[in-house]
Design a protein around this motif. Structure first.
Motif, PDB file in Angstrom:
ATOM      1  N   MET A 140       0.374  -1.104  -0.291  1.00 17.90           N
ATOM      2  CA  MET A 140      -0.164   0.252  -0.041  1.00 17.90           C
ATOM      3  C   MET A 140       1.538   1.433  -0.236  1.00 17.90           C
ATOM      4  SD  MET A 140      -2.643  -1.391   2.070  1.00 17.90           S
ATOM      5  CE  MET A 140      -3.256   0.614   2.256  1.00 17.90           C
ATOM      6  N   GLY A 141       1.692   1.577   0.646  1.00 17.35           N
ATOM      7  CA  GLY A 141       2.810   2.467   0.579  1.00 17.35           C
ATOM      8  C   GLY A 141       3.814   2.808  -0.915  1.00 17.35           C
ATOM      9  N   LEU A 142       3.845   1.504  -1.070  1.00 19.36           N
ATOM     10  CA  LEU A 142       4.403   1.479  -2.625  1.00 19.36           C
ATOM     11  C   LEU A 142       3.327   2.016  -4.012  1.00 19.36           C
ATOM     12  CD1 LEU A 142       6.340  -1.087  -2.840  1.00 19.36           C
ATOM     13  CD2 LEU A 142       7.379   0.664  -3.066  1.00 19.36           C
ATOM     14  N   ALA A 143       2.470   1.410  -3.681  1.00 19.42           N
ATOM     15  CA  ALA A 143       1.365   2.165  -4.628  1.00 19.42           C
ATOM     16  C   ALA A 143       0.937   3.558  -4.164  1.00 19.42           C
ATOM     17  CB  ALA A 143      -0.046   1.075  -4.319  1.00 19.42           C
ATOM     18  N   VAL A 144       1.328   4.107  -3.031  1.00 26.49           N
ATOM     19  CA  VAL A 144       0.730   5.417  -2.369  1.00 26.49           C
ATOM     20  C   VAL A 144       1.178   6.575  -2.859  1.00 26.49           C
ATOM     21  CG1 VAL A 144       0.422   6.631  -0.318  1.00 26.49           C
ATOM     22  CG2 VAL A 144      -1.519   5.160  -0.808  1.00 26.49           C
ATOM     23  N   GLY A 145       2.632   6.180  -2.387  1.00 24.52           N
ATOM     24  CA  GLY A 145       3.909   7.020  -2.928  1.00 24.52           C
ATOM     25  C   GLY A 145       4.238   7.052  -4.470  1.00 24.52           C
ATOM     26  N   ALA A 146       3.819   6.218  -5.446  1.00 24.23           N
ATOM     27  CA  ALA A 146       3.837   6.255  -6.719  1.00 24.23           C
ATOM     28  C   ALA A 146       3.042   7.224  -6.988  1.00 24.23           C
ATOM     29  CB  ALA A 146       3.904   4.780  -7.260  1.00 24.23           C
ATOM     30  N   GLY A 147       1.666   6.940  -6.657  1.00 27.09           N
ATOM     31  CA  GLY A 147       0.637   7.945  -6.488  1.00 27.09           C
ATOM     32  C   GLY A 147       1.279   9.227  -6.894  1.00 27.09           C
TER      33      GLY A 147
END
Length: 90
Positions: A47-54
């Motif tokens: 979830m952190g990877l997805a939120v950070g990239a977005g």
């Protein structure tokens, strides 16, 4: 878009997500599964990877949408600026 910034931001927020996942697993003692901590950490990291990239991708796109100001060098050579009102009032 700057892909290095997007990757860096996603990795940093992914690490924060892993830390939060481990914290949630420690708080949630009711879950007695042996893999619970790893599952929470994995979910938090993804979830952190997805939120950070977005989030960083949106920041990069905002730079293209904002209008750029006129260079100050053009206006600095003018000694007098005349404002013309459409009504004829000065």
């Amino acid at each position: 878009m700057n892909s290095k910034r997007i990757i860096f931001s996603s990795v940093i927020t992914g690490i924060a997500g892993v830390i939060l996942g481990i914290g949630v697993a420690e708080i949630n003692h009711a879950d007695q599964r042996p893999n619970a901590m790893y599952q929470y950490a994995t979910i938090g990291g993804v979830m952190g990877l997805a939120v950070g990239a977005g989030q960083q991708a949106l920041r990069e796109l905002e730079q293209f949408d904002t209008p750029r100001p006129i260079s100050a060098g053009i206006l600095s050579s003018a000694t007098h600026l005349t404002i013309i009102y459409p009504c004829g009032n000065t």
